[in-house]
Design an enzyme around this catalytic site. Sequence first.
Site, PDB file in Angstrom:
ATOM      1  N   HIS A  28      44.673  11.432  29.803  1.00 24.58           N
ATOM      2  CA  HIS A  28      45.879  12.080  29.273  1.00 24.58           C
ATOM      3  C   HIS A  28      46.019  13.415  30.016  1.00 24.58           C
ATOM      4  O   HIS A  28      45.205  14.310  29.813  1.00 24.58           O
ATOM      5  CB  HIS A  28      45.735  12.360  27.776  1.00 24.58           C
ATOM      6  CG  HIS A  28      45.488  11.137  26.937  1.00 24.58           C
ATOM      7  ND1 HIS A  28      46.492  10.479  26.265  1.00 24.58           N
ATOM      8  CD2 HIS A  28      44.356  10.466  26.641  1.00 24.58           C
ATOM      9  CE1 HIS A  28      45.978   9.456  25.593  1.00 24.58           C
ATOM     10  NE2 HIS A  28      44.679   9.425  25.803  1.00 24.58           N
TER      11      HIS A  28
ATOM     12  N   ARG B 246      49.054  15.242  30.086  1.00 28.93           N
ATOM     13  CA  ARG B 246      49.932  16.118  29.287  1.00 28.93           C
ATOM     14  C   ARG B 246      51.232  16.558  29.945  1.00 28.93           C
ATOM     15  O   ARG B 246      51.961  17.354  29.339  1.00 28.93           O
ATOM     16  CB  ARG B 246      49.167  17.386  28.852  1.00 28.93           C
ATOM     17  CG  ARG B 246      47.802  17.152  28.207  1.00 28.93           C
ATOM     18  CD  ARG B 246      47.886  16.370  26.948  1.00 28.93           C
ATOM     19  NE  ARG B 246      46.635  16.357  26.200  1.00 28.93           N
ATOM     20  CZ  ARG B 246      46.327  15.418  25.315  1.00 28.93           C
ATOM     21  NH1 ARG B 246      47.173  14.418  25.073  1.00 28.93           N
ATOM     22  NH2 ARG B 246      45.189  15.453  24.666  1.00 28.93           N
TER      23      ARG B 246
ATOM     24  N   ASP C 278      39.104   8.395  28.768  1.00 31.30           N
ATOM     25  CA  ASP C 278      39.991   8.862  27.695  1.00 31.30           C
ATOM     26  C   ASP C 278      40.050  10.392  27.686  1.00 31.30           C
ATOM     27  O   ASP C 278      40.063  11.019  26.619  1.00 31.30           O
ATOM     28  CB  ASP C 278      39.558   8.314  26.328  1.00 31.30           C
ATOM     29  CG  ASP C 278      40.649   8.469  25.272  1.00 31.30           C
ATOM     30  OD1 ASP C 278      41.759   8.912  25.609  1.00 31.30           O
ATOM     31  OD2 ASP C 278      40.369   8.145  24.110  1.00 31.30           O
TER      32      ASP C 278
HETATM   33  O1  DOR Z   1      41.369  11.319  20.470  1.00 28.10           O
HETATM   34  C1  DOR Z   1      42.366  10.965  21.077  1.00 28.10           C
HETATM   35  N1  DOR Z   1      43.148  11.851  21.729  1.00 28.10           N
HETATM   36  N2  DOR Z   1      42.678   9.669  21.102  1.00 28.10           N
HETATM   37  C2  DOR Z   1      43.876   9.238  21.566  1.00 28.10           C
HETATM   38  O2  DOR Z   1      44.144   8.074  21.477  1.00 28.10           O
HETATM   39  C3  DOR Z   1      44.866  10.203  22.096  1.00 28.10           C
HETATM   40  C4  DOR Z   1      44.169  11.397  22.587  1.00 28.10           C
HETATM   41  C5  DOR Z   1      45.115  12.531  22.926  1.00 28.10           C
HETATM   42  O3  DOR Z   1      46.118  12.286  23.608  1.00 28.10           O
HETATM   43  O4  DOR Z   1      44.845  13.660  22.531  1.00 28.10           O
END
Ligand code: DOR
Length: 441
Positions: free
Chosen positions: A64, A66, A304
């Site tokens: 991610h 952002r 992740d």
């Molecule tokens: O802990 C998480 N944070 N799990 C997710 O699925 C999204 C992620 C986030 O974008 O912060």
Amino acid sequence: MTQTFDLILSGGELVNQDGRGQRDIGVIGDTIAAIGDLSRASAGERIDCRGLTILPGVIDSQVHFREPGPVHKEDLETGSRGAVLGGVTAVFEMPNTNPLTTGEAELADKVSRARNRMHCDFAFWVGGTHENVADIPHLERLPGAAGIKVFMGSSTGSLLVEDDAGVSRILGATRRRAAFHSEDEYRLNERKPLRVTGDPNSHHVWRDVTAALQCTQRLVRIAREQRALIHVLHISTGEEIEFLAAHKDIASAEVTPHHLTLSSDDYAHLGTKLQMNPPVRETHHRDRIWQGVADGVADILGSDHAPHTLEEKAKPYPESPSGMTGVQTLVPVMLDHVAAGRLTLERFVDMSSAGPARLFGIARKGRVAVGYDADFTVVDLKRQETITDQWIASRAGWTPYHGKQVTGWPVGTFVRGAKVMWQGEIVTPSQGAAVRFHAAL
Ligand code: DOR
């Protein structure tokens, strides 16, 4: 006649589809041109890799970054800086940005922001929603699209398809393997009162094993009905590993370094830094996820990487957001598991490079072979380092592994023939490009 290359990596140990052994690699332009003894060949640049190990470029298919949106946490440049400093050559970025990546315009915007600004190669997951189902066959094949990602349980951002009918329509529309955040939204809502203010250790009590397992069981049933391929992201329970073993014809599984390395015992010292969706759980889950790695039920590794600032994380649970950094620490944390004998280097390559290429149909990446992109993760298996917050390039500026000593360290990152990172420094201006996929060529 002497062969001439733009670049030769010489004297390193290569790990690829041919096993593990000392081989030189010759690169012309962005492509691997020769593998073998190139001691008599000439090259624009020859890099001495004696004592080092060369892996096919590591692909992190869940990050991610952002942008656009909450770029105070991260953006495509800073996120990819962390990636290449950590030995990662390509990332697939998630759609829970602002605006959400749910349409052609938002995807094209991300691709144009990323091109020549990201330090590694990239693709973007497109969010599947109730509203965009009709467009999915088109969206999932657009340049730069990794495929369709669905949140079946709420996490950061507003993407959500919680119902069987909605998931069924999406899987009726996909041809590529779609990725799922699998936690049952109905159960999460029912159990919200179990959250204890100020106690992040209650996070995995709220978002329990049944929430994850039940959702994965629903998902597999729907995928079978729709004859669709699915990818279950960030497996957090032993139960799901055992369940998915019976469904390998349609379901692939991702495991993360944090679910393999940390456990609920760490809430005591990490507090909300450990808060993640799906949660990090008790050690017996960690052990069974490792069993899934050993057995091959777990297909790939993804970090992740989900950055939030320390200020945001300092809010009292459950106001604190879920997520931790991970793209930069994936390689060293997993190499430390290799050094400890929990994983072979060959299996690491299978899970971080060949695996993503196989599951997602990536063109020209995932192996060190002639005609493939010259993407390499060069590592020093013996080097001992301590991971610190100061090393982390993410705008979030912290890692749950601060202070952790590891054996094994990324020392070089090559992306399509360009030496992007060497010995901890970024040495080439960013020239990231979109990953290409067989389904969309
Ligand atoms: O802990 C998480 N944070 N799990 C997710 O699925 C999204 C992620 C986030 O974008 O912060």
